[in-house]
Design an enzyme around this catalytic site. Sequence first.
Site, PDB file in Angstrom:
ATOM      1  CE1 TYR A 238      -3.840  -2.271   0.293  1.00  0.00           C
ATOM      2  CE2 TYR A 238      -2.379  -3.495   1.743  1.00  0.00           C
ATOM      3  CZ  TYR A 238      -3.522  -3.435   0.972  1.00  0.00           C
ATOM      4  OH  TYR A 238      -4.338  -4.523   0.862  1.00  0.00           O
ATOM      5  CB  CYS A 239      -0.138   4.754  -0.485  1.00  0.00           C
ATOM      6  SG  CYS A 239       0.533   6.392  -0.743  1.00  0.00           S
ATOM      7  N   PRO A 240       3.067   4.225   0.502  1.00  0.00           N
ATOM      8  CG  PRO A 240       5.122   5.305   1.004  1.00  0.00           C
ATOM      9  CD  PRO A 240       3.956   4.549   1.633  1.00  0.00           C
ATOM     10  CB  ILE A 241       5.043  -0.044  -0.742  1.00  0.00           C
ATOM     11  CG1 ILE A 241       5.249   0.153   0.770  1.00  0.00           C
ATOM     12  CG2 ILE A 241       5.933  -1.151  -1.274  1.00  0.00           C
ATOM     13  CD1 ILE A 241       6.611   0.687   1.168  1.00  0.00           C
TER      14      ILE A 241
ATOM     15  CG  ASP B 103      -2.609   1.439  -2.681  1.00  0.00           C
ATOM     16  OD1 ASP B 103      -3.783   1.770  -2.403  1.00  0.00           O
ATOM     17  OD2 ASP B 103      -1.623   2.102  -2.312  1.00  0.00           O
TER      18      ASP B 103
END
Length: 82
Positions: free
Chosen positions: A18-21, A45
Amino acid sequence: MELENIKPDIVHDATGTYCPIPITELAKVMKKAEKGQIIELLADDEGAVQDVPAWCETTGNEFLGYKEEDGIYIFYVRKTQD
């Protein structure tokens, strides 16, 4: 360019993150890619739908588009910066 006709040079799977991955993973892949190569990024995501085009605009790389298949977003980005 039709998304179905794109032949990616690199495929990176960022599903399950999930953000920011997804964006940090895309940035890492871009550093290894050569100018002109197309990266296919897989993510589930929903935030990536806005984040990937925004990242491309910020970095100067070319956002080619995305499609969604069974809850997986498939993004296409061409490296235009060294």
